[in-house]
Design an enzyme around this catalytic site. Structure first.
Site, mmCIF file in Angstrom:
data_model
loop_
_atom_site.group_PDB
_atom_site.id
_atom_site.type_symbol
_atom_site.label_atom_id
_atom_site.label_comp_id
_atom_site.label_asym_id
_atom_site.label_seq_id
_atom_site.Cartn_x
_atom_site.Cartn_y
_atom_site.Cartn_z
ATOM 1 N N SER A 167 47.536 18.697 61.378
ATOM 2 C CA SER A 167 47.889 17.522 62.507
ATOM 3 C C SER A 167 48.454 18.595 63.531
ATOM 4 O O SER A 167 49.180 19.681 63.014
ATOM 5 C CB SER A 167 48.515 16.525 61.695
ATOM 6 O OG SER A 167 49.159 15.679 63.311
ATOM 7 N N TYR A 197 55.522 12.011 58.104
ATOM 8 C CA TYR A 197 54.001 12.407 58.454
ATOM 9 C C TYR A 197 53.955 13.260 58.406
ATOM 10 O O TYR A 197 53.049 14.201 58.482
ATOM 11 C CB TYR A 197 53.489 11.569 59.563
ATOM 12 C CG TYR A 197 52.700 11.566 60.503
ATOM 13 C CD1 TYR A 197 51.224 11.308 58.763
ATOM 14 C CD2 TYR A 197 52.229 12.538 61.181
ATOM 15 C CE1 TYR A 197 49.326 11.453 59.407
ATOM 16 C CE2 TYR A 197 51.222 12.836 61.180
ATOM 17 C CZ TYR A 197 50.219 12.932 60.994
ATOM 18 O OH TYR A 197 48.091 12.837 61.337
#
Length: 270
Positions: free
Chosen positions: A142, A155
């Protein structure tokens, strides 16, 4: 590597980028085994596959279940004859809160899905990929792996772990048939918040943020990922925002962090 006629395994194949990757591979003539936690979402992917569905199998598996994942290669090979590529797309986000407000169970869940799910898949499938004349391993990290977002610290940590795991695998597998690619998506229009069981608050001033002006549809993100795999790319940046922030964090890392933290601070406002 060539796509047509090859067999690919895709996690998160029931929605979002994963579903779009499944459909994109099928459209290019591949056979695909789609993995997802939800049978209903997988059924939706089958429906969208249309006449390509005869080259698609679905497997309802939780990627955090090491025993279940270990059985997947045999099932995929039985259905398709081989495995030429694995794309680890499945992932979840955390609640939009400070690290200190997260329960231990929430932290562990994000790490289990985002990091250990990838580890489980790689451990299960890598021996089979090594037997192919040419193979691909693609792990989706990501943009949050290289730029921190307030309220998504765990995350980001999980995706940073995927980043370095993939880069380490790339280094170790040089000279083998397996080409390893790490993917960094920026903003993509998916249902990840819903699938993660969290609420995404609106970001104040987001429309004025140059890095966030274009949210890619999943099919465009999938096309970039598949093309990166075809080329055997080391790193794939998905979206203009990911490209800009990758450059920005390399040039002035603290300034980049401060800018994103200021712009996204409203995520944590009560």
């Amino acid at each position: 590597m060539e796509i047509a006629g090859k067999v690919f395994v895709v996690t998160g194949g029931g929605s979002g980028i994963g579903r779009a990757v499944v459909l994109g591979l099928l459209n290019r003539g591949a056979r695909v085994a789609a993995i997802d936690l939800s049978a209903d979402r997988l059924a939706g992917t089958v429906g969208l596959a249309g006449r390509n569905a005869d080259r698609l199998t679905t497997h309802e598996v939780n990627v955090t279940d090491q025993s279940a994942v270990a059985q997947l290669p045999g099932k995929v090979i039985e259905a398709h004859g081989a495995v030429d590529g694995v794309l680890n797309v499945a992932g979840i986000i955390q609640r939009f809160v400070h690290f200190a407000e997260l329960e231990q169970s929430e932290i562990e869940r994000v790490l289990m899905v985002n990091f250990w799910g990838v580890v489980n898949m790689v451990k299960a499938f890598l021996p089979h990929l090594m037997e192919r004349p040419q193979a691909a391993l693609v792990n989706v990290s990501s943009m949050g792996a290289f730029i921190p977002v307030p309220g998504q610290t765990i995350y980001g940590a999980s995706k940073a772990a995927v980043k370095l795991l993939t880069e380490g695998l790339h280094a170790e597998l040089r000279g083998t048939p397996v080409r390893v690619t790490v993917v960094f998506p920026g903003a993509v229009a998916t249902s990840i918040t819903e699938n993660s069981g969290v609420h995404a608050p609106a970001v104040a001033g987001a429309n004025d943020n140059a890095a966030n002006r274009k949210v890619l549809p999943p099919n465009e993100a999938a096309d970039i990922i598949i093309k990166g795999m075809e080329k055997g790319s080391y790193r794939v940046l998905v979206g203009r925002d990911a490209q800009v922030m990758d450059w920005f964090t390399r040039l002035v890392p603290e300034r980049a962090m401060t800018q994103i933290a200021d712009q996204m601070a409203s995520l944590l406002q009560r």
